[in-house]
Design an enzyme around this catalytic site. Structure first.
Site, PDB file in Angstrom:
ATOM      1  N   ARG A   1      -7.070  11.812   0.338  1.00 43.87           N
ATOM      2  CA  ARG A   1      -8.015  11.752  -0.778  1.00 43.87           C
ATOM      3  C   ARG A   1      -9.428  11.792  -0.189  1.00 43.87           C
ATOM      4  NH1 ARG A   1      -5.007   6.594  -3.029  1.00 43.87           N
ATOM      5  NH2 ARG A   1      -5.345   6.238  -0.838  1.00 43.87           N
TER       6      ARG A   1
ATOM      7  N   HIS B   1       0.250  11.200  -6.414  1.00 44.60           N
ATOM      8  CA  HIS B   1       1.483  11.455  -5.651  1.00 44.60           C
ATOM      9  C   HIS B   1       2.192  12.711  -6.172  1.00 44.60           C
ATOM     10  CE1 HIS B   1       1.562   6.835  -5.029  1.00 44.60           C
ATOM     11  NE2 HIS B   1       1.336   7.361  -3.836  1.00 44.60           N
TER      12      HIS B   1
ATOM     13  N   SER C   1      -2.263   3.604  -6.108  1.00 41.93           N
ATOM     14  CA  SER C   1      -1.378   2.648  -6.782  1.00 41.93           C
ATOM     15  C   SER C   1      -2.070   1.292  -6.913  1.00 41.93           C
ATOM     16  CB  SER C   1      -0.081   2.477  -5.987  1.00 41.93           C
ATOM     17  OG  SER C   1       0.586   3.701  -5.861  1.00 41.93           O
TER      18      SER C   1
ATOM     19  N   LYS D   1       3.212  -5.694   2.666  1.00 39.33           N
ATOM     20  CA  LYS D   1       2.708  -6.395   1.489  1.00 39.33           C
ATOM     21  C   LYS D   1       3.806  -6.559   0.447  1.00 39.33           C
ATOM     22  CE  LYS D   1       1.405  -1.774   0.695  1.00 39.33           C
ATOM     23  NZ  LYS D   1       0.462  -0.730   0.842  1.00 39.33           N
TER      24      LYS D   1
END
Ligand code: PNS
Length: 160
Positions: A91, A17, A129, A41
């Site tokens: 990514r 990040h 994460s 979530k």
């Protein structure tokens, strides 16, 4: 002033990040890091904790970075901030489909907002994460993958 909104869960912020934020500051005069307040979530960290870790990880001294939280639709938040650009990192190829869907849904909801992607630094292309949390939970060493203030908080939260 060109402003980009960089939205995400940031649960917690990673070096990946941080790289995207640095890249965003090359292109835009201001980057607003927008932490999602009510994710689908459950998050490990509260919004306040996630914001604190971001503030500790980013140089905010020149006023070009703002950290905020938002609930509801991202495009409504963009409208509220007067921003026309959403910044996201890419990514591996695996990110592409999800990002394509989100970018187009956001464009459908508000054609005045465009999503701009910055490629993840290849040193951190595999870092997320979720993987950092999983590895840390199982006893893995993740301190090189997250900003300095994050690892101790992560280990403490996980009772390590
Ligand atoms: O870091 P993440 O979890 O991949 O970030 C996802 C995020 C926060 C960008 C996305 O879930 C989002 O924008 N949520 C807000 C709700 C919304 O606007 N949904 C419609 C667009 S798909």
């Amino acid at each position: 002033m060109s402003t980009a909104i960089y939205p995400g869960s940031f649960d917690p912020i990673t070096n990946g990040h941080v790289g995207i934020i640095r890249g965003g500051l090359v292109v835009f005069e201001k980057v607003v890091i927008a932490v999602l307040g009510n994710p689908r979530k459950d998050t490990l960290f509260s919004v306040e904790e996630r914001i604190d870790m971001i503030r500790d990880s980013i140089d905010m001294s020149d006023g070009r970075v703002e950290v905020d939280s938002f609930d509801g639709l991202l495009v409504d938040y963009c409208r509220q901030k007067g921003a026309r650009v959403v910044l996201r990192g890419l990514r591996a190829v695996a990110d592409f489909e999800y990002e394509l869907q989100m970018a187009n849904m956001n464009r459908h909801l508000h054609p005045g907002v465009e999503t701009v992607f910055i490629m993840a630094n290849d040193a951190y292309f595999y870092v997320s994460s979720n993987l950092v949390k999983e590895a840390a939970k199982l006893g893995g060493e993740v301190s090189k993958l997250v900003p300095a203030s994050v690892a101790p908080r992560l280990y403490a939260k996980l009772g390590r």
